[in-house]
Design a protein around this motif. Structure first.
Motif, short mmCIF file in Angstrom:
data_model
loop_
_atom_site.label_atom_id
_atom_site.label_comp_id
_atom_site.label_asym_id
_atom_site.label_seq_id
_atom_site.Cartn_x
_atom_site.Cartn_y
_atom_site.Cartn_z
N LEU A 1 0.81 -1.21 0.00
CA LEU A 1 0.00 0.00 0.00
C LEU A 1 0.84 1.26 0.00
O LEU A 1 0.36 2.32 -0.42
CB LEU A 1 -0.93 0.01 1.24
CG LEU A 1 -2.06 -1.02 1.24
CD1 LEU A 1 -2.77 -1.01 2.58
CD2 LEU A 1 -3.07 -0.71 0.12
N THR A 2 2.06 1.19 0.47
CA THR A 2 2.91 2.39 0.56
C THR A 2 4.03 2.40 -0.48
O THR A 2 4.99 3.16 -0.36
CB THR A 2 3.52 2.49 1.96
OG1 THR A 2 4.26 1.29 2.25
CG2 THR A 2 2.44 2.68 3.02
N ALA A 3 3.91 1.57 -1.49
CA ALA A 3 4.94 1.51 -2.52
C ALA A 3 5.04 2.84 -3.26
O ALA A 3 4.02 3.48 -3.56
CB ALA A 3 4.62 0.38 -3.51
N ASP A 4 6.27 3.26 -3.56
CA ASP A 4 6.48 4.53 -4.26
C ASP A 4 6.07 4.45 -5.73
O ASP A 4 5.67 5.47 -6.32
CB ASP A 4 7.95 4.93 -4.17
CG ASP A 4 8.38 5.26 -2.74
OD1 ASP A 4 7.50 5.68 -1.96
OD2 ASP A 4 9.56 5.08 -2.43
N ALA A 5 6.15 3.27 -6.32
CA ALA A 5 5.83 3.11 -7.74
C ALA A 5 4.81 1.99 -7.90
O ALA A 5 5.19 0.81 -8.05
CB ALA A 5 7.09 2.81 -8.55
N PRO A 6 3.50 2.29 -7.81
CA PRO A 6 2.48 1.26 -7.98
C PRO A 6 2.60 0.59 -9.35
O PRO A 6 2.90 1.24 -10.36
CB PRO A 6 1.16 2.03 -7.85
CG PRO A 6 1.53 3.28 -7.10
CD PRO A 6 2.93 3.61 -7.52
N THR A 7 2.35 -0.70 -9.39
CA THR A 7 2.48 -1.46 -10.64
C THR A 7 1.16 -1.65 -11.36
O THR A 7 1.13 -2.19 -12.46
CB THR A 7 3.08 -2.84 -10.34
OG1 THR A 7 2.24 -3.54 -9.39
CG2 THR A 7 4.49 -2.70 -9.77
N SER A 8 0.06 -1.21 -10.74
CA SER A 8 -1.25 -1.35 -11.37
C SER A 8 -2.15 -0.22 -10.91
O SER A 8 -1.88 0.45 -9.90
CB SER A 8 -1.88 -2.71 -11.03
OG SER A 8 -2.15 -2.79 -9.64
N ARG A 9 -3.22 -0.04 -11.65
CA ARG A 9 -4.19 0.99 -11.29
C ARG A 9 -4.86 0.65 -9.96
O ARG A 9 -5.11 1.52 -9.13
CB ARG A 9 -5.23 1.12 -12.40
CG ARG A 9 -6.26 2.21 -12.17
CD ARG A 9 -7.21 2.30 -13.35
NE ARG A 9 -8.20 3.35 -13.14
CZ ARG A 9 -9.16 3.64 -14.00
NH1 ARG A 9 -9.25 2.96 -15.15
NH2 ARG A 9 -10.02 4.61 -13.74
N TRP A 10 -5.14 -0.64 -9.76
CA TRP A 10 -5.76 -1.08 -8.51
C TRP A 10 -4.86 -0.76 -7.32
O TRP A 10 -5.32 -0.29 -6.28
CB TRP A 10 -6.06 -2.56 -8.59
CG TRP A 10 -6.27 -3.23 -7.27
CD1 TRP A 10 -5.47 -4.15 -6.69
CD2 TRP A 10 -7.34 -3.00 -6.34
NE1 TRP A 10 -5.96 -4.54 -5.47
CE2 TRP A 10 -7.11 -3.84 -5.22
CE3 TRP A 10 -8.45 -2.17 -6.34
CZ2 TRP A 10 -7.96 -3.87 -4.14
CZ3 TRP A 10 -9.31 -2.21 -5.24
CH2 TRP A 10 -9.07 -3.05 -4.16
N GLN A 11 -3.56 -1.00 -7.45
CA GLN A 11 -2.64 -0.71 -6.35
C GLN A 11 -2.58 0.78 -6.09
O GLN A 11 -2.52 1.22 -4.93
CB GLN A 11 -1.25 -1.25 -6.67
CG GLN A 11 -0.26 -1.06 -5.53
CD GLN A 11 1.12 -1.59 -5.86
OE1 GLN A 11 1.36 -2.08 -6.97
NE2 GLN A 11 2.05 -1.51 -4.91
#
Length: 301
Positions: A8-18
């Motif tokens: 949830l706190t990732a700097d670079a989400p890999t998907s729109r859902w994330q």
């Protein structure tokens, strides 16, 4: 840190859902840091639970009369006392939460979309459309809400449904002003021009692209206005123009208890406390939502 929190706190989400989940998590964390907002959410949540489970929580029927127990002070048998007809005040307040919640929800459902559409149309088209719609809006804004609501109820007739309609008629101008101001900020934006160049109609541009961008500000204003809606409904009930007896509406309960305010203070005081607590709850919740949903507030922190 758990894998879920890292995700949830990732700097670079890999998907729109994330990305959406991370944004919702950030909003929740910001909201949870505001103790008054959390308190407001708890009060509003309690109101909803009480309204749903009133038949289970209420120790007595809200309309059953027992003249031998009239005007009894708070006790172990009647926690908040009884009124002039021997009805349990606690039970009537619990059932009255249903009426209060119904008024708040119905007024919001009726007035917010009307104001949102009028404001978006005025801001999008501008010109004479804007002038005419905003002139009508200014007429409604120039008069006190309670006075206008009294006038509409007097024309429509006393009753809960007419009170809801009257309050809704007086509540929409504020939402129209907010929607118009939001629309004016981006109606000449490049993404609006791109959609228009693709052949989208005015109806599609307003419905699909303009209205969603005005939603967050409207939601905040609706939440803040709910306290005023409750007070207006209580005022109409106090004057006998809202919910009619024997419905346990809080304003009507205060009106009936004013005759006993000096000796049997609990008859009018207890529903008054209910109005104050619920109104404060909506105010705290609205302030908290404004802090976490308004981008300008987020940027200012």
């Amino acid at each position: 840190m758990t894998p879920l929190k890292l995700w949830l706190t990732a700097d670079a989400p890999t998907s729109r859902w994330q990305a959406q989940a991370a944004q919702a998590y950030a909003i929740w964390r910001s909201f949870a840091r505001n103790p008054l907002a959390v308190l407001g959410a708890l009060i509003v949540g309690t109101l909803i639970v009480v309204a749903i489970f009133a038949p289970v929580l209420a120790p007595y029927t809200p309309v059953g009369q027992n003249l031998t127990m009239r005007l009894m002070p708070p006790s172990a048998e009647h926690w908040l006392g009884t009124d002039e007809l021997g009805r349990d005040i606690l039970s009537r307040i619990l059932y009255g939460a249903r009426i209060t919640l119904l008024i708040v929800v119905m007024v919001a459902v009726i007035s917010a979309p009307i104001g949102l559409i009028i404001g978006a149309v005025a801001g999008y088209f501008g010109g004479w459309t804007d002038r005419i719609l905003m002139a009508i809006t200014d007429v409604f804004l120039s008069l006190p809400k309670l006075i206008m609501a009294l006038a509409f109820v007097a024309a429509l007739g006393a009753g809960l449904q007419n009170a809801i309609i009257a309050i809704a008629i007086t509540a929409w101008p504020a939402y129209a002003r907010i929607a118009r101001a939001e629309t004016l900020t981006f109606r000449n934006s490049e993404f609006i021009a791109a959609v228009q160049l693709q052949g989208a109609s005015h109806l599609r541009v307003i419905g699909v692209h303009v209205l969603p961008l005005c939603m967050s500000s409207t939601i905040i204003r609706v939440t803040l206005d709910m306290a005023g809606i409750i007070l207006t409904a209580a005022g109409l009930g106090f004057l006998g123009l809202g919910a009619q007896p024997p419905l346990p509406e809080w304003g009507a309960m205060i009106s009936r208890g004013r005759s006993f305010i000096l000796d049997q203070w609990w008859v009018a005081t207890m529903p008054g406390f209910a109005i104050i607590i619920v109104s404060l709850g909506f105010c705290f919740l609205g302030d908290g939502l404004r802090d976490v949903l308004d981008p300008r507030q987020r940027d200012g922190r």
